[in-house]
Design a protein around this motif. Sequence first.
Motif, PDB file in Angstrom:
ATOM      1  N   ASP A  66      97.680 196.844  77.355  1.00 51.27           N
ATOM      2  CA  ASP A  66      98.508 196.741  76.156  1.00 51.27           C
ATOM      3  C   ASP A  66      99.754 197.593  76.345  1.00 51.27           C
ATOM      4  O   ASP A  66      99.664 198.791  76.627  1.00 51.27           O
ATOM      5  CB  ASP A  66      97.713 197.217  74.931  1.00 51.27           C
ATOM      6  N   SER A  67     100.929 196.988  76.180  1.00 49.17           N
ATOM      7  CA  SER A  67     102.187 197.711  76.355  1.00 49.17           C
ATOM      8  C   SER A  67     102.463 198.666  75.200  1.00 49.17           C
ATOM      9  O   SER A  67     103.232 199.622  75.352  1.00 49.17           O
ATOM     10  CB  SER A  67     103.349 196.724  76.501  1.00 49.17           C
ATOM     11  N   ASP A  68     101.867 198.431  74.035  1.00 45.91           N
ATOM     12  CA  ASP A  68     102.055 199.287  72.865  1.00 45.91           C
ATOM     13  C   ASP A  68     100.731 199.912  72.442  1.00 45.91           C
ATOM     14  O   ASP A  68     100.380 199.929  71.258  1.00 45.91           O
ATOM     15  CB  ASP A  68     102.636 198.475  71.703  1.00 45.91           C
ATOM     16  N   ALA A  69     100.004 200.437  73.374  1.00 51.84           N
ATOM     17  CA  ALA A  69      98.671 200.966  73.089  1.00 51.84           C
ATOM     18  C   ALA A  69      98.761 202.242  72.258  1.00 51.84           C
ATOM     19  O   ALA A  69      99.678 203.059  72.403  1.00 51.84           O
ATOM     20  CB  ALA A  69      97.932 201.238  74.395  1.00 51.84           C
ATOM     21  N   ASP A  70      97.811 202.397  71.374  1.00 53.87           N
ATOM     22  CA  ASP A  70      97.642 203.627  70.610  1.00 53.87           C
ATOM     23  C   ASP A  70      96.154 203.914  70.505  1.00 53.87           C
ATOM     24  O   ASP A  70      95.359 203.383  71.287  1.00 53.87           O
ATOM     25  CB  ASP A  70      98.316 203.521  69.242  1.00 53.87           C
ATOM     26  N   LEU A  71      95.764 204.713  69.534  1.00 54.34           N
ATOM     27  CA  LEU A  71      94.359 205.090  69.413  1.00 54.34           C
ATOM     28  C   LEU A  71      93.503 204.035  68.728  1.00 54.34           C
ATOM     29  O   LEU A  71      92.285 204.207  68.634  1.00 54.34           O
ATOM     30  CB  LEU A  71      94.240 206.416  68.653  1.00 54.34           C
ATOM     31  N   ARG A  72      94.104 202.969  68.261  1.00 52.69           N
ATOM     32  CA  ARG A  72      93.339 201.911  67.604  1.00 52.69           C
ATOM     33  C   ARG A  72      92.723 200.966  68.627  1.00 52.69           C
ATOM     34  O   ARG A  72      93.334 200.672  69.650  1.00 52.69           O
ATOM     35  CB  ARG A  72      94.224 201.127  66.642  1.00 52.69           C
ATOM     36  N   VAL A  73      91.516 200.505  68.341  1.00 50.90           N
ATOM     37  CA  VAL A  73      90.857 199.495  69.171  1.00 50.90           C
ATOM     38  C   VAL A  73      91.308 198.125  68.676  1.00 50.90           C
ATOM     39  O   VAL A  73      90.893 197.665  67.611  1.00 50.90           O
ATOM     40  CB  VAL A  73      89.322 199.621  69.102  1.00 50.90           C
ATOM     41  N   ARG A  74      92.163 197.494  69.442  1.00 56.95           N
ATOM     42  CA  ARG A  74      92.715 196.205  69.026  1.00 56.95           C
ATOM     43  C   ARG A  74      92.980 195.353  70.253  1.00 56.95           C
ATOM     44  O   ARG A  74      93.214 195.864  71.355  1.00 56.95           O
ATOM     45  CB  ARG A  74      94.009 196.399  68.254  1.00 56.95           C
ATOM     46  N   VAL A  75      92.945 194.054  70.036  1.00 59.21           N
ATOM     47  CA  VAL A  75      93.264 193.111  71.104  1.00 59.21           C
ATOM     48  C   VAL A  75      94.780 193.045  71.238  1.00 59.21           C
ATOM     49  O   VAL A  75      95.476 192.801  70.244  1.00 59.21           O
ATOM     50  CB  VAL A  75      92.675 191.724  70.801  1.00 59.21           C
TER      51      VAL A  75
ATOM     52  N   SER B  69      98.560 191.818  71.771  1.00 65.04           N
ATOM     53  CA  SER B  69      99.199 190.532  71.502  1.00 65.04           C
ATOM     54  C   SER B  69      99.517 189.787  72.780  1.00 65.04           C
ATOM     55  O   SER B  69      99.479 188.561  72.830  1.00 65.04           O
ATOM     56  CB  SER B  69     100.481 190.748  70.686  1.00 65.04           C
ATOM     57  N   SER B  70      99.841 190.518  73.840  1.00 67.10           N
ATOM     58  CA  SER B  70     100.094 189.906  75.143  1.00 67.10           C
ATOM     59  C   SER B  70      99.606 190.853  76.230  1.00 67.10           C
ATOM     60  O   SER B  70      99.844 192.064  76.164  1.00 67.10           O
ATOM     61  CB  SER B  70     101.590 189.623  75.336  1.00 67.10           C
ATOM     62  N   LEU B  71      98.896 190.307  77.193  1.00 72.94           N
ATOM     63  CA  LEU B  71      98.360 191.117  78.280  1.00 72.94           C
ATOM     64  C   LEU B  71      99.464 191.478  79.259  1.00 72.94           C
ATOM     65  O   LEU B  71     100.349 190.683  79.543  1.00 72.94           O
ATOM     66  CB  LEU B  71      97.242 190.361  78.998  1.00 72.94           C
ATOM     67  N   THR B  72      99.385 192.681  79.808  1.00 72.25           N
ATOM     68  CA  THR B  72     100.376 193.149  80.754  1.00 72.25           C
ATOM     69  C   THR B  72      99.720 194.051  81.788  1.00 72.25           C
ATOM     70  O   THR B  72      98.709 194.697  81.504  1.00 72.25           O
ATOM     71  CB  THR B  72     101.507 193.913  80.042  1.00 72.25           C
ATOM     72  N   THR B  73     100.295 194.087  82.946  1.00 75.99           N
ATOM     73  CA  THR B  73      99.833 194.984  84.017  1.00 75.99           C
ATOM     74  C   THR B  73     100.836 196.106  84.281  1.00 75.99           C
ATOM     75  O   THR B  73     100.760 196.778  85.304  1.00 75.99           O
ATOM     76  CB  THR B  73      99.584 194.192  85.311  1.00 75.99           C
ATOM     77  N   ASP B  74     101.762 196.286  83.347  1.00 72.34           N
ATOM     78  CA  ASP B  74     102.788 197.312  83.544  1.00 72.34           C
ATOM     79  C   ASP B  74     102.192 198.713  83.589  1.00 72.34           C
ATOM     80  O   ASP B  74     102.706 199.584  84.311  1.00 72.34           O
ATOM     81  CB  ASP B  74     103.827 197.231  82.415  1.00 72.34           C
ATOM     82  N   ASN B  75     101.123 198.938  82.840  1.00 72.45           N
ATOM     83  CA  ASN B  75     100.510 200.268  82.853  1.00 72.45           C
ATOM     84  C   ASN B  75      99.944 200.602  84.225  1.00 72.45           C
ATOM     85  O   ASN B  75     100.090 201.731  84.714  1.00 72.45           O
ATOM     86  CB  ASN B  75      99.418 200.351  81.795  1.00 72.45           C
ATOM     87  N   PHE B  76      99.286 199.646  84.861  1.00 66.71           N
ATOM     88  CA  PHE B  76      98.758 199.876  86.203  1.00 66.71           C
ATOM     89  C   PHE B  76      99.889 200.025  87.216  1.00 66.71           C
ATOM     90  O   PHE B  76      99.795 200.853  88.131  1.00 66.71           O
ATOM     91  CB  PHE B  76      97.830 198.728  86.602  1.00 66.71           C
ATOM     92  N   SER B  77     100.946 199.230  87.067  1.00 67.41           N
ATOM     93  CA  SER B  77     102.084 199.342  87.982  1.00 67.41           C
ATOM     94  C   SER B  77     102.751 200.705  87.866  1.00 67.41           C
ATOM     95  O   SER B  77     103.234 201.259  88.866  1.00 67.41           O
ATOM     96  CB  SER B  77     103.104 198.235  87.692  1.00 67.41           C
ATOM     97  N   ALA B  78     102.755 201.266  86.652  1.00 66.90           N
ATOM     98  CA  ALA B  78     103.409 202.557  86.453  1.00 66.90           C
ATOM     99  C   ALA B  78     102.625 203.709  87.069  1.00 66.90           C
ATOM    100  O   ALA B  78     103.215 204.702  87.508  1.00 66.90           O
ATOM    101  CB  ALA B  78     103.617 202.802  84.961  1.00 66.90           C
ATOM    102  N   VAL B  79     101.303 203.599  87.097  1.00 66.89           N
ATOM    103  CA  VAL B  79     100.494 204.717  87.598  1.00 66.89           C
ATOM    104  C   VAL B  79     100.140 204.571  89.073  1.00 66.89           C
ATOM    105  O   VAL B  79      99.704 205.552  89.689  1.00 66.89           O
ATOM    106  CB  VAL B  79      99.199 204.853  86.772  1.00 66.89           C
ATOM    107  N   LEU B  80     100.301 203.401  89.642  1.00 67.35           N
ATOM    108  CA  LEU B  80      99.955 203.204  91.053  1.00 67.35           C
ATOM    109  C   LEU B  80     101.081 203.693  91.950  1.00 67.35           C
ATOM    110  O   LEU B  80     101.783 202.938  92.607  1.00 67.35           O
ATOM    111  CB  LEU B  80      99.640 201.726  91.327  1.00 67.35           C
ATOM    112  N   THR B  81     101.255 204.998  91.966  1.00 69.74           N
ATOM    113  CA  THR B  81     102.241 205.652  92.814  1.00 69.74           C
ATOM    114  C   THR B  81     101.561 206.785  93.564  1.00 69.74           C
ATOM    115  O   THR B  81     100.476 207.240  93.195  1.00 69.74           O
ATOM    116  CB  THR B  81     103.412 206.201  91.981  1.00 69.74           C
TER     117      THR B  81
END
Length: 274
Positions: A35-44, A46-58
């Motif tokens: 989730d590109s706009d993740a917070d502390l709420r458990v929610r589905v 709106s659109s799946l993204t792999t940007d979070n993994f791309s940002a940390v895979l360094t």
Amino acid sequence: MRRRTRARLASDVALLVTAAAFALPLLWLVLASVDSDADLRVRVPSSLTTDNFSAVLTDEITFTPMLNSLLLCGSATILTVVCAALAAYPLSRYKSRFNRPYLLTILFTTCLPITAIMVPVYGLFVQVNLINTVYGTSLFLATSQLPFSIWLMKNFMDSVPTVLEEAARTDGASGFQTLTRVVLPLMGPGMTVVTIYTFIMLWGNFFVPFMLLLTPEQLPASVSIFTFFGNYGSVIYGQLAAFSILYSAPVLVLYLLISRRLGGGFALSGGVKG
């Protein structure tokens, strides 16, 4: 029957609540990582993204800290298992009136909080030039896990029949050969349990490497996770969730690779029938 039904219903509800308490954080972890706009709420999302993994895979965020964790925890686990086997063998095979007090003393050391001894340990490491060294930190990590590992190893070693060792000694085997060629191979599931438990406990240890390692390039992943916590309470939840999944992967892979051995048990009764 009504009382029994109510008791069963209450136990089922309690189990469901307990399962939900464990499942919801894991569900949040998976959903927030994509989730590109993740917070502390458990929610589905709106659109799946792999940007979070791309940002940390360094190299700086994930690869170098993970390698540091593998070197640190792997070496400490090997040292712990070897020392625990050597310590548990005489405690299991040679009876003495000092065995029980010694084991109780070992068990007492596991009750000491790590924060209570880190100040003198830090001072000792400064005096002996072990501060900010991977091998020194690995040595202390192994020492901290050794007491409970000895207890586990001794319990598994007690399940190996002594008749097999006597037969090996009759054939001319020494004590060390009996341990390495007879006892340890027969307690494979026990060795696996001790190895998994030790590695998992060391993998999640934050305080010890945080205190004893000063160079950022040497910090393991358990400490580098602080990079996702910004100033004024801001947290990058999506990248934190993605990093947490990657951080948990080695432990899960280790368990899956050796889980078959855990079900082997100690079916040794047929080995002592004559």
